[in-house]
Enzyme design. Structure first.
Site, short mmCIF file in Angstrom:
data_model
loop_
_atom_site.label_atom_id
_atom_site.label_comp_id
_atom_site.label_asym_id
_atom_site.label_seq_id
_atom_site.Cartn_x
_atom_site.Cartn_y
_atom_site.Cartn_z
N ASN A 110 0.72 -1.07 0.07
CA ASN A 110 0.12 -0.04 0.14
C ASN A 110 0.79 1.19 0.10
O ASN A 110 2.08 0.89 0.20
CB ASN A 110 -0.81 0.05 1.39
CG ASN A 110 -0.07 -0.23 2.52
OD1 ASN A 110 0.55 1.08 2.74
ND2 ASN A 110 -0.19 -1.24 3.38
N ASP A 164 -3.44 -6.54 5.53
CA ASP A 164 -4.56 -7.49 6.01
C ASP A 164 -4.44 -8.78 5.30
O ASP A 164 -5.18 -9.84 5.98
CB ASP A 164 -5.85 -6.85 6.14
CG ASP A 164 -6.04 -5.69 6.94
OD1 ASP A 164 -5.46 -5.79 8.28
OD2 ASP A 164 -6.78 -4.53 6.73
N LYS A 207 10.24 -16.21 -10.04
CA LYS A 207 9.45 -15.28 -10.89
C LYS A 207 8.36 -16.19 -11.81
O LYS A 207 8.73 -17.17 -12.18
CB LYS A 207 10.20 -14.67 -11.54
CG LYS A 207 9.61 -13.45 -12.36
CD LYS A 207 10.49 -12.61 -13.15
CE LYS A 207 9.62 -11.69 -14.33
NZ LYS A 207 10.64 -11.02 -15.14
N PHE A 228 -4.43 3.35 14.90
CA PHE A 228 -4.81 4.38 13.79
C PHE A 228 -6.00 3.72 12.90
O PHE A 228 -6.04 2.36 12.83
CB PHE A 228 -3.34 4.64 12.80
CG PHE A 228 -2.81 5.48 13.23
CD1 PHE A 228 -1.90 5.46 14.01
CD2 PHE A 228 -2.75 6.82 12.74
CE1 PHE A 228 -1.18 6.52 14.75
CE2 PHE A 228 -1.88 7.89 13.29
CZ PHE A 228 -0.90 7.66 14.03
N LYS A 236 -13.11 0.14 16.27
CA LYS A 236 -11.79 -0.75 16.24
C LYS A 236 -11.06 -0.21 17.84
O LYS A 236 -10.55 -1.28 18.14
CB LYS A 236 -10.87 0.16 15.16
CG LYS A 236 -11.18 -0.62 14.02
CD LYS A 236 -10.26 0.17 12.88
CE LYS A 236 -10.87 -0.28 11.45
NZ LYS A 236 -10.11 0.37 10.42
N LYS A 269 -10.34 -3.62 19.73
CA LYS A 269 -8.77 -3.93 19.96
C LYS A 269 -8.33 -3.69 21.37
O LYS A 269 -7.14 -3.75 21.69
CB LYS A 269 -8.10 -3.35 18.79
CG LYS A 269 -8.46 -3.85 17.33
CD LYS A 269 -7.39 -3.43 16.22
CE LYS A 269 -7.84 -3.68 14.68
NZ LYS A 269 -6.85 -3.38 13.79
#
Ligand code: CTP
Length: 398
Positions: free
Chosen positions: A204, A273, A283, A317, A331, A335
């Site tokens: 990301n 995730d 490859k 976050f 969250k 958590k």
């Protein structure tokens, strides 16, 4: 905070533009003093525009004609910084010579002084320069050590100006309360990479900037900081133990190893995730490309820490695109966190890769604080303030 920025005639003078920008961004009032040689590298107008103040170059013209330049500029300062500092200004400061606006200002100072040397490696290693630096250190001047690497003169060695981030970090550390000294803070930052094959991965766009800013902010307040980072392209903060990792599984084991005795864990990393179920060790050729890549979930590091809560302050976050606060609150609860930082990825100036962010802090008790558009360094300072407050309250109720 009032800061004098002295700039001398080194090619690294252009980096002082970035130093000034970051100091202003941190809320400082900066008065710039340049040597005539520095003014040949970068026009004083650049610094005047960024500091929104006149720049003192010539003792006998410019600035405020009703006052004596070097005296006026040195009055009421909280700290002074010379970046870049040439061998010449270091020598003059060590010997107490005041023969231009900057060296005279240095003699008139009544505040802490930092100097960030920049020069050719042979000049830096020269016995006279080293002796002068030691004289200054003994006098309480903080020297921001130069980096090793390619130099403008084509040589390779020690003498490169420290990065603007490191210089500003050392300046701001002078102003930070040391309320986290004796505390250990683990911070995670950046993305993770999940291998698809030997050359491809899922990831990301996290830049690591928020996590690095948090590590710097906690370190500035006296904490012992362990930074665990995925692959990023930013300078590592000085004085922080850095562990670099690649995958979510690597990050998981690094956190479990380093968070054991920590007082605070801040998970700013954008941990993947999912990961490919069966990454290929070679490859994959185009012709053999699979129609689909099967994924499996990675372990939720923060949730695991939350399950074994042991008095540590846990900060997470939540980067969201819809129902931002609802998701963040969910969250926080799921958590078992003490604090969650929610950010809305749809807002301009917020999110991945930016130097700024817009966030909302939500504590376990539901207290909500909106932070408007600010630099990630400013946000990090606010988050660390909140963490220090939570630690203080824990201490009071223990
Ligand atoms: N996090 C973690 N381990 C993971 C995924 C996320 O520790 N495998 C942490 C992140 O560092 C962040 C927080 O959990 O502090 C929330 O991450 P985020 O991806 O927004 O939330 P998820 O719980 O993964 O939920 P979703 O992706 O469904 O929004």
């Amino acid at each position: 905070m009032k800061i004098m920025l002295g700039i001398t005639g080194s090619i690294a003078a252009y980096k002082a533009v970035e130093v000034l920008r970051k100091l202003v961004e941190a809320g400082a009032e900066v008065r710039v003093v340049m040597t005539r040689n520095a003014a040949r590298f970068v026009a004083p107008l650049t610094f005047q525009a960024l500091s929104a103040r006149p720049v003192l170059v010539d003792e006998f013209s410019g600035w405020d004609p009703s006052s004596i330049g070097h005296i006026a500029v040195s009055e009421g300062l909280d700290c002074a910084l010379v970046a870049p500092a040439t061998a010449n200004v270091i020598g003059k400061a060590a010997a107490g010579i005041g023969d231009d606006a900057l060296s005279s200002t240095l003699l008139a100072l009544d505040c802490p002084l930092l100097m960030a040397p920049a020069m050719n490696d042979r000049m830096y290693r020269h016995a006279a320069t080293q002796r002068n630096l030691n004289v200054l250190r003994e006098r309480g001047v903080r020297i921001v050590d130069p980096d090793t690497g390619p130099l403008a003169c084509g040589a390779e060695g020690c003498g490169r100006l420290a990065s603007p981030d490191r210089i500003v970090q050392e300046v701001l550390a002078l102003f930070a309360p040391r309320d986290l000294s004796g505390r250990t803070v683990v911070v995670t930052a950046g993305p993770t990479r999940e291998a698809v094959d030997a050359v491809r991965f899922l990831s990301n766009p996290s830049s690591g900037k928020m996590g690095f800013a948090l590590a710097r902010a906690a370190q500035a307040r006296g904490a012992r900081v362990r930074l665990i980072t995925g692959p990023v392209a930013i300078d590592w903060p000085a004085g922080v133990d850095v562990r670099s990792v690649l995958s979510a599984a690597d990050m998981h084991s690094a956190v479990m190893e380093l968070a054991g005795d920590a007082d605070v864990v801040i998970m700013a990393a954008a941990v993947s995730d999912f990961r490919p179920l069966q990454p290929s060790g070679r490859k994959i050729k185009k012709e053999a490309a699979p129609d689909e890549i099967r994924l499996e979930r990675t372990a939720d590091i923060l949730a695991e820490l939350g399950k074994n809560a042991s008095g540590r302050v846990l900060v997470g976050f939540a980067a969201e695109t819809d129902q931002v606060l609802e998701h963040a609150r969910a969250k926080l609860k799921a958590k078992n966190l003490d604090l969650i930082i929610a950010n809305d990825l749809n807002r301009e100036g917020a999110g991945f890769g930016e130097d700024t962010n817009i966030v909302t802090m939500i504590t376990r008790s539901g207290e909500t604080t909106d932070l408007p558009l600010m630099s990630k360094d400013q946000i990090a300072a606010k988050i660390v303030d909140k963490v220090a407050e939570i630690l203080r309250k824990q201490g009071e109720s223990a």
